[in-house]
Scaffold this motif. Structure first.
Motif, PDB file in Angstrom:
ATOM      1  N   TRP A  57     -41.391 -52.373 106.581  1.00 56.20           N
ATOM      2  CA  TRP A  57     -42.334 -53.484 106.863  1.00 56.20           C
ATOM      3  C   TRP A  57     -43.372 -53.886 105.922  1.00 56.20           C
ATOM      4  CZ3 TRP A  57     -42.840 -57.749 109.880  1.00 56.20           C
ATOM      5  CH2 TRP A  57     -44.059 -58.116 110.131  1.00 56.20           C
ATOM      6  N   ALA A  58     -43.980 -52.855 105.387  1.00 59.27           N
ATOM      7  CA  ALA A  58     -44.928 -52.872 104.423  1.00 59.27           C
ATOM      8  C   ALA A  58     -44.103 -53.444 103.071  1.00 59.27           C
ATOM      9  CB  ALA A  58     -45.475 -51.633 103.794  1.00 59.27           C
ATOM     10  N   ALA A  59     -42.968 -53.189 102.803  1.00 57.68           N
ATOM     11  CA  ALA A  59     -42.273 -53.720 101.558  1.00 57.68           C
ATOM     12  C   ALA A  59     -41.695 -55.331 101.723  1.00 57.68           C
ATOM     13  CB  ALA A  59     -41.118 -52.849 101.199  1.00 57.68           C
ATOM     14  N   LEU A  60     -41.977 -55.879 102.823  1.00 60.27           N
ATOM     15  CA  LEU A  60     -41.404 -57.147 102.913  1.00 60.27           C
ATOM     16  C   LEU A  60     -42.423 -58.151 102.158  1.00 60.27           C
ATOM     17  CD1 LEU A  60     -40.606 -57.759 106.881  1.00 60.27           C
ATOM     18  CD2 LEU A  60     -39.013 -57.498 104.584  1.00 60.27           C
ATOM     19  N   PRO A  61     -41.708 -59.074 101.283  1.00 60.70           N
ATOM     20  CA  PRO A  61     -42.411 -59.953 100.604  1.00 60.70           C
ATOM     21  C   PRO A  61     -43.457 -60.802 101.395  1.00 60.70           C
ATOM     22  CG  PRO A  61     -40.299 -60.551 100.595  1.00 60.70           C
ATOM     23  CD  PRO A  61     -40.328 -59.050 101.152  1.00 60.70           C
ATOM     24  N   LYS A  62     -42.902 -61.582 102.801  1.00 61.38           N
ATOM     25  CA  LYS A  62     -43.418 -62.257 103.432  1.00 61.38           C
ATOM     26  C   LYS A  62     -43.453 -61.535 104.891  1.00 61.38           C
ATOM     27  CE  LYS A  62     -41.962 -66.208 103.202  1.00 61.38           C
ATOM     28  NZ  LYS A  62     -41.303 -67.382 103.216  1.00 61.38           N
ATOM     29  N   LEU A  68     -28.933 -48.053 115.106  1.00 61.68           N
ATOM     30  CA  LEU A  68     -29.630 -47.365 113.941  1.00 61.68           C
ATOM     31  C   LEU A  68     -31.006 -47.750 113.773  1.00 61.68           C
ATOM     32  CD1 LEU A  68     -27.210 -48.745 111.288  1.00 61.68           C
ATOM     33  CD2 LEU A  68     -27.594 -46.370 111.877  1.00 61.68           C
ATOM     34  N   LEU A  69     -31.843 -48.550 114.423  1.00 60.55           N
ATOM     35  CA  LEU A  69     -33.200 -48.687 114.386  1.00 60.55           C
ATOM     36  C   LEU A  69     -33.663 -47.640 115.657  1.00 60.55           C
ATOM     37  CD1 LEU A  69     -33.452 -52.790 114.525  1.00 60.55           C
ATOM     38  CD2 LEU A  69     -34.098 -51.264 112.731  1.00 60.55           C
ATOM     39  N   ALA A  70     -32.717 -47.450 116.481  1.00 60.86           N
ATOM     40  CA  ALA A  70     -33.534 -46.662 117.368  1.00 60.86           C
ATOM     41  C   ALA A  70     -33.439 -44.953 116.619  1.00 60.86           C
ATOM     42  CB  ALA A  70     -32.685 -46.196 118.619  1.00 60.86           C
ATOM     43  N   LYS A  71     -32.610 -44.627 115.730  1.00 61.30           N
ATOM     44  CA  LYS A  71     -32.521 -43.571 115.002  1.00 61.30           C
ATOM     45  C   LYS A  71     -33.454 -43.600 113.935  1.00 61.30           C
ATOM     46  CE  LYS A  71     -27.960 -42.356 116.362  1.00 61.30           C
ATOM     47  NZ  LYS A  71     -27.274 -43.713 116.817  1.00 61.30           N
ATOM     48  N   ALA A  72     -34.017 -44.573 113.679  1.00 66.55           N
ATOM     49  CA  ALA A  72     -35.077 -44.736 112.313  1.00 66.55           C
ATOM     50  C   ALA A  72     -36.141 -43.687 112.478  1.00 66.55           C
ATOM     51  CB  ALA A  72     -35.726 -46.212 112.183  1.00 66.55           C
ATOM     52  N   THR A  73     -36.891 -43.367 111.434  1.00 65.71           N
ATOM     53  CA  THR A  73     -38.115 -42.773 111.827  1.00 65.71           C
ATOM     54  C   THR A  73     -39.183 -43.591 111.544  1.00 65.71           C
ATOM     55  OG1 THR A  73     -38.480 -42.265 109.513  1.00 65.71           O
ATOM     56  CG2 THR A  73     -37.236 -40.579 110.262  1.00 65.71           C
ATOM     57  N   ARG A  74     -40.387 -43.401 112.324  1.00 70.69           N
ATOM     58  CA  ARG A  74     -41.410 -44.078 112.264  1.00 70.69           C
ATOM     59  C   ARG A  74     -41.663 -44.783 110.604  1.00 70.69           C
ATOM     60  NH1 ARG A  74     -46.648 -43.781 115.125  1.00 70.69           N
ATOM     61  NH2 ARG A  74     -48.121 -45.136 114.452  1.00 70.69           N
ATOM     62  N   SER A  75     -41.676 -43.693 109.857  1.00 72.27           N
ATOM     63  CA  SER A  75     -41.912 -43.947 108.687  1.00 72.27           C
ATOM     64  C   SER A  75     -41.059 -44.864 107.899  1.00 72.27           C
ATOM     65  CB  SER A  75     -42.412 -42.816 107.666  1.00 72.27           C
ATOM     66  OG  SER A  75     -41.290 -41.982 107.498  1.00 72.27           O
ATOM     67  N   GLU A  76     -39.994 -44.777 108.171  1.00 70.04           N
ATOM     68  CA  GLU A  76     -38.783 -45.728 107.533  1.00 70.04           C
ATOM     69  C   GLU A  76     -39.061 -47.161 107.870  1.00 70.04           C
ATOM     70  OE1 GLU A  76     -34.505 -43.113 107.239  1.00 70.04           O
ATOM     71  OE2 GLU A  76     -35.372 -43.846 109.204  1.00 70.04           O
ATOM     72  N   LEU A  77     -39.459 -47.353 109.242  1.00 68.59           N
ATOM     73  CA  LEU A  77     -39.865 -48.656 109.927  1.00 68.59           C
ATOM     74  C   LEU A  77     -41.053 -49.242 108.932  1.00 68.59           C
ATOM     75  CD1 LEU A  77     -39.027 -48.069 113.452  1.00 68.59           C
ATOM     76  CD2 LEU A  77     -37.553 -49.534 111.693  1.00 68.59           C
ATOM     77  N   GLU A  78     -42.228 -48.583 108.913  1.00 68.15           N
ATOM     78  CA  GLU A  78     -43.185 -48.840 108.327  1.00 68.15           C
ATOM     79  C   GLU A  78     -43.298 -49.134 106.977  1.00 68.15           C
ATOM     80  OE1 GLU A  78     -46.644 -46.431 111.343  1.00 68.15           O
ATOM     81  OE2 GLU A  78     -45.768 -45.554 109.535  1.00 68.15           O
ATOM     82  N   GLN A  79     -42.524 -48.450 106.153  1.00 69.29           N
ATOM     83  CA  GLN A  79     -42.231 -48.599 104.999  1.00 69.29           C
ATOM     84  C   GLN A  79     -41.364 -50.073 104.609  1.00 69.29           C
ATOM     85  OE1 GLN A  79     -40.823 -45.080 102.719  1.00 69.29           O
ATOM     86  NE2 GLN A  79     -42.518 -43.976 103.586  1.00 69.29           N
ATOM     87  N   ARG A  94     -31.048 -54.061 104.431  1.00 67.48           N
ATOM     88  CA  ARG A  94     -31.442 -52.946 103.380  1.00 67.48           C
ATOM     89  C   ARG A  94     -31.901 -51.737 104.153  1.00 67.48           C
ATOM     90  NH1 ARG A  94     -32.833 -57.097  99.947  1.00 67.48           N
ATOM     91  NH2 ARG A  94     -34.984 -56.869 100.562  1.00 67.48           N
ATOM     92  N   LEU A  95     -32.670 -52.104 105.256  1.00 67.85           N
ATOM     93  CA  LEU A  95     -33.299 -51.073 105.827  1.00 67.85           C
ATOM     94  C   LEU A  95     -32.152 -50.374 106.778  1.00 67.85           C
ATOM     95  CD1 LEU A  95     -35.522 -49.310 107.460  1.00 67.85           C
ATOM     96  CD2 LEU A  95     -35.644 -51.207 108.887  1.00 67.85           C
ATOM     97  N   LEU A  96     -31.336 -51.017 107.262  1.00 67.83           N
ATOM     98  CA  LEU A  96     -30.200 -50.577 108.250  1.00 67.83           C
ATOM     99  C   LEU A  96     -29.454 -49.534 107.239  1.00 67.83           C
ATOM    100  CD1 LEU A  96     -29.283 -53.643 110.187  1.00 67.83           C
ATOM    101  CD2 LEU A  96     -30.507 -51.510 111.168  1.00 67.83           C
ATOM    102  N   ALA A  97     -28.996 -49.959 106.166  1.00 62.58           N
ATOM    103  CA  ALA A  97     -27.908 -49.147 105.447  1.00 62.58           C
ATOM    104  C   ALA A  97     -28.987 -47.832 104.841  1.00 62.58           C
ATOM    105  CB  ALA A  97     -27.985 -50.111 104.009  1.00 62.58           C
TER     106      ALA A  97
END
Lengths: 156, 370
Positions: free
Chosen positions: A36-41, A23-34, A121-124
């Motif tokens: 990552w940015a949304a992580l509290p820590k 699934l991570l391979a099929k993620a878009t770059r912006s999905e991953l970036e967002q 959550r990202l994977l879902a």
């Protein structure tokens, strides 16, 4: 791959991790970036390998199901990171190094109980997007299915 | 005496600057983007990827833009690019039976599991110019059909049930798939290596050869068992983890061509098959490939090699358009010294010929007088 990069055992089932990496391979770059940015820590991710771009020789099978043959190459990019003692691997088609690095980060996060829920959550989210796209495509293709009907000729 | 000559550096630099200008063309027009080429000239991108034997839409589109739309030049650029990259490994063979099908038609069965799915096809269009495309036309969204879709069963599996068609294609146990990017070609070659060469072969060349088999140069009576196009998963084994992971999906077109076969000492009468598999959406190429694959299997069916399409060395040695264009186009590069040598030789031969004619006036002068 440097030896010993994945010595720390993770309690995630291999089948789940395999699915997650797909699934991570099929993620878009912006999905991953967002995500990552949304992580509290945001823990620090130390590069272990790459990102590096290379080629994978894609194989097909003679007749569709017979002996393998080499069809042609595809670009792929991979990266590995160490994050809070675990190693994550990211790999995807294409030449986007940052995407591969972020995929590796989330592969690592998935192995850490503290961060696994965010990764899940990202994977879902990715899975839902892909399912939506696949369903729409399948329904569009289905609309082009031929419905045969029989012409009645003559009187009876 | 041979005198080395140098020069032309300024001319070459200026020519390339002129090329860049002509490539860009009229500056009052917006420059075409890579995204636009991928989205709106997708089949050109697919052809370049297939014949370059490198799947990457963005890079293929860049090569098309750089080559001003010269497809073989774009293919050449991609081939050069791939030599700069390391090889990570070989994928797990893609499973076309699990393809996310966007198109599937069969010419042999009307009603078959999964149905006839036309998909985005030029078939049944009238090939009339569409003036609406002169403008930035509005395009309707595609229609969707509700309901569960049946699995799209492979036609070869339907025929296999009756035992009337040969299997998928087996090679001796322990056979390692040949890779022509790693070892030089040697003839005769196994079918796997032939398929690799055909998959990257020039579409026009394979189309013409396939056509020749239909016109009687190579005895075939083919049916399209099935053509399917769609996405398949590319999976790579990760030794450090001990399992294969998906890297994403690629689009491919597959053709199962079915041909008659009377049978031989070795095998009973049955349908035989030719196979085509090509990157992207390109069924002309996949169909041509499957016809040529079948034509080249003469040794398996004890057929006589009587036509060009059956001649493995002829077909495979001439199917690669980068090799072909390299050898044909090199003729325009300076051959001054070669030609000087030929010119000297020709002058001497002519002088000797003229001297002989003077010494023995006879037939030649007579003919000239007539």
């Amino acid at each position: 791959m440097a030896p010993g990069v994945n010595q720390i055992p993770s309690d995630i089932a291999p089948e789940r991790r395999r699915e997650a990496m797909g699934l991570l391979a099929k993620a878009t770059r912006s999905e991953l970036e967002q995500a990552w940015a949304a992580l509290p820590k945001r823990p620090e991710a130390e590069p272990v390998r790459g990102p590096e771009t290379g080629l994978v020789m894609v194989r097909g099978r003679i007749g569709g199901g017979g002996q393998p043959f080499n069809l042609g190459e595809v670009t792929a990019t991979r990266a590995s990171v160490r994050l809070q003692g675990v190693v994550g691997h990211g790999q995807a088609l294409g030449t986007d190094g940052e995407k591969a690095r972020l995929a590796a980060v989330f592969d690592a996060l998935l192995q850490l109980p503290e961060h696994a829920p965010a990764a899940e959550r990202l994977l879902a989210e990715i899975a839902e997007r892909i399912e939506g796209e696949d369903t729409r495509k399948a329904r569009e293709t289905a609309a082009t299915r031929v419905d045969f009907f029989t012409m009645v000729r003559g009187d009876d | 005496m041979y005198v080395a000559v140098k020069g032309g550096e300024a001319a070459i630099a200026n020519a390339h600057r002129l090329l860049a200008d002509r490539r860009r063309g009229d500056r009052s027009l917006p420059s075409i983007t890579i995204e636009q080429i991928v989205a709106q000239l997708g089949l050109a991108v697919d052809r370049v990827m297939a014949e370059a034997s490198l799947y990457d839409r963005a890079i293929a589109a860049l090569a098309i833009r750089q080559s001003r739309g010269d497809m073989i030049e774009a293919i050449f650029i991609l081939r050069a690019y791939r030599t700069t990259l390391p090889r990570f490994g070989y994928s797990v063979p893609v499973e076309t039976s699990r393809m996310l099908v966007e198109r599937r038609v069969s010419a042999t069965y009307k009603d078959l599991p999964g149905g006839q799915l036309l998909g985005p096809t030029f078939d049944y269009t009238h090939r009339l110019l569409d003036p609406s495309l002169l403008r930035d036309e509005q395009v309707e969204e595609p229609l969707q059909r509700d309901g569960e879709q049946e699995p799209v069963m492979r036609v070869s599996d339907i025929l296999a049930g009756e035992g009337l068609v040969e299997g998928d294609g087996e090679l001796p146990a322990g056979h390692v798939p040949g890779d022509l990017t790693r070892e030089p070609l040697e003839f005769p070659m196994a079918r796997d290596l032939r398929l690799q060469a055909l998959a990257r072969g020039d579409e026009g060349f394979l189309l013409s050869l396939a056509y020749s088999t239909q016109r009687g140069y190579g005895n075939n009576h083919p049916f399209v068992g099935e053509v399917r196009m769609g996405e398949v998963e590319v999976e790579l084994d990760l030794p450090e983890l001990g399992f294969a992971v998906s890297l994403g999906r690629i689009q491919v077109t597959e053709c199962q061509m079915i041909t008659q076969f009377k049978g031989s000492v070795k095998s009973p009468p049955q349908f035989t098959r030719g196979y085509g598999l090509v990157f992207g959406q390109n069924e002309r190429k996949a169909m041509s490939m499957s016809l040529v694959d079948r034509a080249l299997r003469t040794d398996e069916f004890e057929e006589d090699v009587v036509s060009p399409a059956q001649d493995e060395e002829f077909v495979i040695s001439h199917s690669d358009n980068v090799q072909a264009t390299g050898f044909v186009e090199h003729l325009k590069l300076p051959h001054y010294v070669d030609f000087q040598a030929e010119l000297d030789l020709m002058r001497r031969m002519r002088r000797e010929h003229d001297e002989r004619s003077r010494e023995e006036p006879g037939d030649d002068t007579l003919e000239a007088a007539q």
